[in-house]
Write a protein that holds these residues in place. Structure first.
Motif, short mmCIF file in Angstrom:
data_model
loop_
_atom_site.label_atom_id
_atom_site.label_comp_id
_atom_site.label_asym_id
_atom_site.label_seq_id
_atom_site.Cartn_x
_atom_site.Cartn_y
_atom_site.Cartn_z
N VAL A 171 12.47 2.87 3.45
CA VAL A 171 13.46 1.84 3.79
C VAL A 171 14.34 2.31 4.95
O VAL A 171 14.77 1.49 5.79
CB VAL A 171 14.31 1.51 2.55
N ALA A 172 14.62 3.61 5.03
CA ALA A 172 15.47 4.13 6.10
C ALA A 172 14.76 4.19 7.45
O ALA A 172 15.42 4.37 8.47
CB ALA A 172 15.97 5.53 5.73
N ALA A 173 13.45 4.04 7.48
CA ALA A 173 12.70 4.12 8.74
C ALA A 173 12.91 2.86 9.57
O ALA A 173 13.43 1.85 9.09
CB ALA A 173 11.22 4.33 8.44
N SER A 174 12.47 2.91 10.82
CA SER A 174 12.54 1.74 11.68
C SER A 174 11.61 0.65 11.15
O SER A 174 10.73 0.90 10.31
CB SER A 174 12.13 2.11 13.11
N LYS A 175 11.77 -0.57 11.64
CA LYS A 175 11.04 -1.70 11.08
C LYS A 175 9.53 -1.52 11.20
O LYS A 175 8.80 -1.72 10.22
CB LYS A 175 11.47 -2.99 11.78
N ARG A 176 9.04 -1.16 12.36
CA ARG A 176 7.60 -1.00 12.54
C ARG A 176 7.05 0.13 11.69
O ARG A 176 6.00 0.00 11.06
CB ARG A 176 7.29 -0.75 14.01
N LEU A 177 7.76 1.25 11.67
CA LEU A 177 7.30 2.37 10.86
C LEU A 177 7.36 2.03 9.38
O LEU A 177 6.47 2.41 8.61
CB LEU A 177 8.17 3.60 11.15
N ARG A 178 8.39 1.28 8.98
CA ARG A 178 8.51 0.88 7.58
C ARG A 178 7.33 0.00 7.15
O ARG A 178 6.75 0.20 6.09
CB ARG A 178 9.82 0.13 7.35
N ILE A 179 6.95 -0.94 7.99
CA ILE A 179 5.81 -1.81 7.69
C ILE A 179 4.53 -0.98 7.59
O ILE A 179 3.70 -1.17 6.69
CB ILE A 179 5.67 -2.91 8.75
N ALA A 180 4.37 -0.03 8.52
CA ALA A 180 3.17 0.81 8.50
C ALA A 180 3.10 1.65 7.23
O ALA A 180 2.04 1.79 6.60
CB ALA A 180 3.15 1.71 9.73
N LEU A 181 4.24 2.20 6.81
CA LEU A 181 4.26 3.03 5.60
C LEU A 181 3.99 2.19 4.35
O LEU A 181 3.30 2.64 3.42
CB LEU A 181 5.61 3.74 5.48
N ILE A 182 4.53 0.97 4.32
CA ILE A 182 4.27 0.09 3.17
C ILE A 182 2.79 -0.26 3.09
O ILE A 182 2.19 -0.30 2.00
CB ILE A 182 5.14 -1.18 3.26
N VAL A 183 2.17 -0.48 4.24
CA VAL A 183 0.72 -0.76 4.25
C VAL A 183 -0.05 0.45 3.74
O VAL A 183 -1.02 0.30 2.97
CB VAL A 183 0.27 -1.14 5.68
N LEU A 184 0.37 1.65 4.14
CA LEU A 184 -0.30 2.86 3.67
C LEU A 184 -0.15 3.05 2.17
O LEU A 184 -1.02 3.64 1.52
CB LEU A 184 0.23 4.08 4.40
#
Length: 591
Positions: free
Chosen positions: A87-100
């Motif tokens: 949640v603390a990551a940037s928006k694009r990185l957050r989306i990528a991590l949620i996908v992972l």
């Protein structure tokens, strides 16, 4: 006919098909199972007494609770900081991590269990690497023990802990932490007093889901654990396969269900921090009894106030060297967590292209021999075709029935909606072995044991729940004024639903259908109880894992590991198309 006509116009009527399926296949049999455990109509607790009189049964029961508690605790310890960092990551990185995180969540649990068998086996990846490096003289005992069970269970359940936490944390206002820091609170104090209490609903949901599912674990402990690591679900399944004593089976199932009910009642209480408010009067009364202590404390605080103010001012504009190290620690932690979630599937995919007679990592040469073995074997392709047929049938039935139920529930009174939603959620909030036994009884009553229709109905129990949850979440964001506007233009209820509501909730419906298909395609426990001679792809994999460990399973597991990527792409394209359609539907302003 007047009252019947009015009743037919009520939204609650739309939930009848879903509850009819749940009641016939699961609801009534669970009541029958409970009465059987009490030896109805004689009504005695002899079955429960027999269970607790056997020391081995009690040991397995406590072992099940212990394994479930430890696995849940590990998932929380790893999942909470992971969700916080996502949640603390940037928006694009957050989306990528949620996908992972979603990819292993959507991957077959059986395929992931098989991956750990390959990694932890006596001639698995870890032992082979250590032997080749000369670090060990003989293979380590990494499998068929309690540690292997924890590794496999946590790997499967960790996404189920992370996703609810991420959902709750995303709704927390970040300015609250900044406000606490501006008032002089240290980072850990601000976190413990402000942020953590707000995340308790996510903690409660994640712990409840993980613990209840762990109680009913059957495949992973049996594949990775030894004889001393048997779970109660394994004990129940063995009773079903050997001496079919329905009274003893029912008692064992309801003991397991009772544990889940106790945990549900405890975690269902309000733990959002209100209990702490109730303690304040006691503290005040304590200060009245000991005025000298309170006076001394206030005096010391007044003396320390100038020092704290000066220290806070000095720290306010000081470069945060510590934050850089914490950022590095956070990045390493997230990378290790994602590695733990994704590495087993990656290993299986790479090893499935090996050309040797045994699985090796990395493979000495590349080949498609195991994929050809899969597609040229009628037993494998037949099991695949059976799973596809069942998955499609379950997805169609569950999507239609579940969408109607979700729409009806969204238009029902709040109190009635809450009660009916709890009933719909029952199949996925109970241990799967209990659901399987109840479903077995339901299909026996219908005479559908060992038939594809019976299997489809059995799979639909959980699939309907997923569809209702996903579509209901989509309807929660739906603007009812759009329907009212359509009706004001003399559109009928059906036309309004087809032309207005359906296009806007289509992503949720498609998402529900995909989850329904995945749930059916990956189902093992219930299928093993009610399938008879019918062999789905997961059942075929499970049979081979227990008997011969055919390397063809690596090709099957790799295909199942790639499926979630296709599902996510389909969901993304559907959502993108829906947004584009909504933009085109907006009226163009004229000047």
């Amino acid at each position: 006919m007047g009252p019947l006509h009015k009743l037919g116009r009520l939204p609650i009527v739309l939930t009848v098909p879903a509850f009819a399926v749940l009641l016939v296949v699961f609801g009534m049999p669970i009541i029958q199972l409970f009465l059987t455990s009490l030896n109805a109509p004689a009504f005695s607790v002899v079955n429960y007494q027999s269970f607790f009189c056997e020391q081995s049964n009690v040991r397995v029961l406590f072992q099940t609770i212990e394994v479930s508690v430890v696995a849940t605790a590990i998932c929380l310890i790893i999942g909470y900081p992971t969700a916080y960092l996502i949640v603390a990551a940037s928006k694009r990185l957050r989306i990528a991590l949620i996908v992972l995180v979603l990819i292993p969540y959507l991957t077959s649990g059986l395929a992931r269990t098989y991956a750990w068998v390959v990694i932890l086996g006596d001639r698995g990846l870890i032992n082979n690497v250590l032997l080749d490096l000369g670090l060990i003289p003989s293979p380590l005992e990494l499998i068929y023990n309690r540690m292997a069970v924890y590794i496999g269970m946590v790997h499967i359940m960790l996404p189920m802990m992370i996703l609810p936490l991420v959902s709750v944390m995303q709704g927390i206002d970040k300015s609250l932490m900044a406000a606490a820091r501006s008032m002089g609170a240290r980072p850990f104090a601000a976190f413990g007093r402000v942020y953590f209490p707000l995340t308790l609903p996510g903690v409660r949901s994640g712990v409840l889901l993980v613990f209840v599912v762990c109680l009913g674990f059957y495949i992973t402990p049996q594949a990775l654990g030894g004889l001393r690591d048997a779970m109660l679900s394994t004990f129940i399944a063995a009773q079903v396969a050997t001496a079919f004593n329905l009274g003893a089976i029912a008692a064992s199932a309801f003991i397991l269900l009772g544990i889940a009910a106790v945990v549900l009642s405890i975690l269902g209480l309000d733990i959002s921090g209100k209990q702490g408010l109730a303690l304040q009067p006691a503290r005040k009364s304590g200060s009245i009894r000991l005025p000298s202590v309170g006076t001394l404390t206030r005096y010391l605080n007044e003396l320390a106030a100038p020092y704290r103010s000066k220290r806070w001012t000095a720290k306010l504009y000081q470069a945060g060297d510590d934050s850089r190290w914490w950022n590095i620690v956070g990045i390493v932690f997230v990378v290790l967590t994602m590695f733990y979630l994704l590495f087993p599937s990656l290993v299986i995919i790479i090893m499935s292209f090996g050309a040797g007679t045994v699985l090796k990592f990395p493979p000495s040469s590349l080949s498609l021999q195991w994929y050809r073995s899969f597609f040229n074997n009628p037993w494998w392709t037949g099991a695949l075709w059976t799973s596809i047929q069942l998955g499609v049938a379950v997805a169609i039935l569950s999507t239609i029935v579940g969408t109607l139920a979700a729409y009806g529930l969204s238009r029902t009174f709040p109190r009635l909606r809450s009660l009916l939603t709890m009933l719909v959620l029952t199949p996925i909030t109970l241990p799967v072995i209990v659901v399987g036994i109840a479903t077995y009884l339901g299909l026996v009553n219908l005479g559908l044991i060992g038939s594809k229709i019976g299997l489809a109905l059995a799979h639909s129990i959980g699939s309907i729940t997923f569809v209702v949850v996903i579509v209901a979440a989509t309807l929660a964001n739906f603007d009812l004024r759009l329907e009212q506007a359509a009706k004001s233009m003399r559109a009928g209820p059906l036309q309004t639903f087809m032309r207005v509501t359906l296009p806007l909730i289509r992503p949720g419906i498609i998402g529900g259908a995909i989850f329904a298909f995945i749930h059916s395609f990956d189902e093992v426990v219930i299928s093993s109880l009610v399938g008879g001679s019918i062999r789905t792809l997961p059942l075929k994999m499970w049979d081979n894992m227990r008997n011969e460990m055919d390397p063809t399973i690596a090709a099957v597991a790799s295909l199942l590991s790639l499926l979630p990527v296709l599902w996510l792409i389909a969901l993304y394209l559907t959502s993108l198309r829906s947004k584009q359609g909504a933009q085109h539907a907006l009226p163009v302003p004229t000047t």
